[in-house]
Design an enzyme around this catalytic site. Sequence first.
Site, PDB file in Angstrom:
ATOM      1  N   LEU A  72     -97.295  18.719 -50.587  1.00  0.00           N
ATOM      2  CA  LEU A  72     -96.918  17.341 -49.804  1.00  0.00           C
ATOM      3  C   LEU A  72     -97.404  16.220 -50.548  1.00  0.00           C
ATOM      4  CD1 LEU A  72     -97.864  18.859 -46.297  1.00  0.00           C
ATOM      5  CD2 LEU A  72     -95.623  18.307 -47.283  1.00  0.00           C
ATOM      6  N   ASN A  99     -89.342  13.441 -41.916  1.00  0.00           N
ATOM      7  CA  ASN A  99     -90.115  14.852 -42.336  1.00  0.00           C
ATOM      8  C   ASN A  99     -91.570  14.458 -41.992  1.00  0.00           C
ATOM      9  OD1 ASN A  99     -91.414  17.154 -43.512  1.00  0.00           O
ATOM     10  ND2 ASN A  99     -89.441  17.904 -43.010  1.00  0.00           N
ATOM     11  N   ASN A 127     -92.576  19.043 -39.515  1.00  0.00           N
ATOM     12  CA  ASN A 127     -92.851  20.509 -40.323  1.00  0.00           C
ATOM     13  C   ASN A 127     -94.316  21.150 -39.990  1.00  0.00           C
ATOM     14  OD1 ASN A 127     -93.040  22.104 -42.420  1.00  0.00           O
ATOM     15  ND2 ASN A 127     -93.541  20.602 -43.893  1.00  0.00           N
ATOM     16  N   CYS A 130     -95.165  24.530 -43.762  1.00  0.00           N
ATOM     17  CA  CYS A 130     -95.334  24.378 -45.036  1.00  0.00           C
ATOM     18  C   CYS A 130     -96.224  25.136 -45.655  1.00  0.00           C
ATOM     19  CB  CYS A 130     -95.975  22.740 -45.470  1.00  0.00           C
ATOM     20  SG  CYS A 130     -96.058  22.664 -47.337  1.00  0.00           S
ATOM     21  N   LYS A 165     -89.707  22.272 -37.563  1.00  0.00           N
ATOM     22  CA  LYS A 165     -89.159  23.097 -38.486  1.00  0.00           C
ATOM     23  C   LYS A 165     -89.918  24.153 -38.832  1.00  0.00           C
ATOM     24  CE  LYS A 165     -87.990  22.610 -43.714  1.00  0.00           C
ATOM     25  NZ  LYS A 165     -87.637  21.625 -44.674  1.00  0.00           N
ATOM     26  N   ILE A 191     -84.598  27.813 -42.347  1.00  0.00           N
ATOM     27  CA  ILE A 191     -86.094  28.174 -42.450  1.00  0.00           C
ATOM     28  C   ILE A 191     -86.644  27.184 -43.520  1.00  0.00           C
ATOM     29  CG2 ILE A 191     -85.822  30.478 -41.791  1.00  0.00           C
ATOM     30  CD1 ILE A 191     -85.536  31.578 -44.602  1.00  0.00           C
ATOM     31  N   GLY A 243     -81.904  27.154 -46.280  1.00  0.00           N
ATOM     32  CA  GLY A 243     -82.455  28.266 -46.845  1.00  0.00           C
ATOM     33  C   GLY A 243     -81.286  28.725 -47.580  1.00  0.00           C
ATOM     34  N   GLY A 244     -81.268  28.455 -49.164  1.00  0.00           N
ATOM     35  CA  GLY A 244     -80.514  29.081 -49.861  1.00  0.00           C
ATOM     36  C   GLY A 244     -78.993  28.498 -50.023  1.00  0.00           C
ATOM     37  N   GLY A 265     -81.308  22.463 -49.931  1.00  0.00           N
ATOM     38  CA  GLY A 265     -82.555  22.276 -50.384  1.00  0.00           C
ATOM     39  C   GLY A 265     -82.777  22.465 -52.077  1.00  0.00           C
TER      40      GLY A 265
END
Length: 301
Positions: A72, A99, A127, A130, A165, A191, A243-244, A265
């Site tokens: 962060l 965020n 969030n 993390c 999140k 995610i 996610g991906g 992401g």
Amino acid sequence: MVTEVNLCGIRLKNPVIPASGTFGFGTEMAGMYDLNVLGGISLKGTTKNDRYGNECPRIAECPEGMINSVGLQNPGIDALLEEKVPALRKIFGGAIIANISGFSVEEYVHCCEKASKSPEIDILEVNISCPNVHGGGMAFGTSATAAAEVTAAVKAVSRKPVFIKLSPNVTDIVEIARACENAGADGLTLINTILGMRIDIARRKPVVANRYGGFSGRAIFPIALRMVNQVASACSIPIMGCGGVSCAEDVIEMMMAGATAVQVGAENLRNPMVCKQIVEELPQVMNKYGISDINEIIKAV
């Protein structure tokens, strides 16, 4: 062909959003392409005070993904509101998503209350997931009770839609999603990264200084898709799926699983042009599968 979606009354020209931590504060990418092709931008995670982050090395490549332990790093909430967001709004007309991260309920409340007053911010993304910081972040996202406490607290001071999140590093993500919904969350993002590790064999040390880090990238897409579908089946509030995701077909899959919007992401770090490419390819992919309105496929499975 309709690509426009609606997130809690916020219009997005398309569902494609660069995910927090992979696109800076937006302005860093302005020289690459016109950011206005995007539906929205989720800004780099922000805390009350500025943070240096974790020690280096803190990013390492893996097959079909990467491990990061950035921790962060950010300039703090005041710099976000006074410098970063106004600079982005000058060049970007889409949804700006702040965020917010924290190490206590009070810090989340402080940051969300301030961010909520900004006329240039459209959505707050809180969030609680993390995995790269000690004493905060994911600690709130692994307990339904703690997640609900944060949600209720930030909702009490927020004028803007609040998306929580969620972490995949839990036994039952549905339980936590329901707790957030019951506490007043307007939406969910899922995610975040999966806690992972790699070891440098020659040095006999972890590849990142923090030992563990968040694993992201194409390899986690099936896990993210499953979790989005589980939560979408159990909750009635909108979801930003991530996610991906790396191509337009992934966006379609994620929306069929239950997402209203889709964040991209780690692929941004591998290919900074990927969000633009996905936006351009989306109508072609929709046409290929006989989709005239992208809203028709949300939660189709």
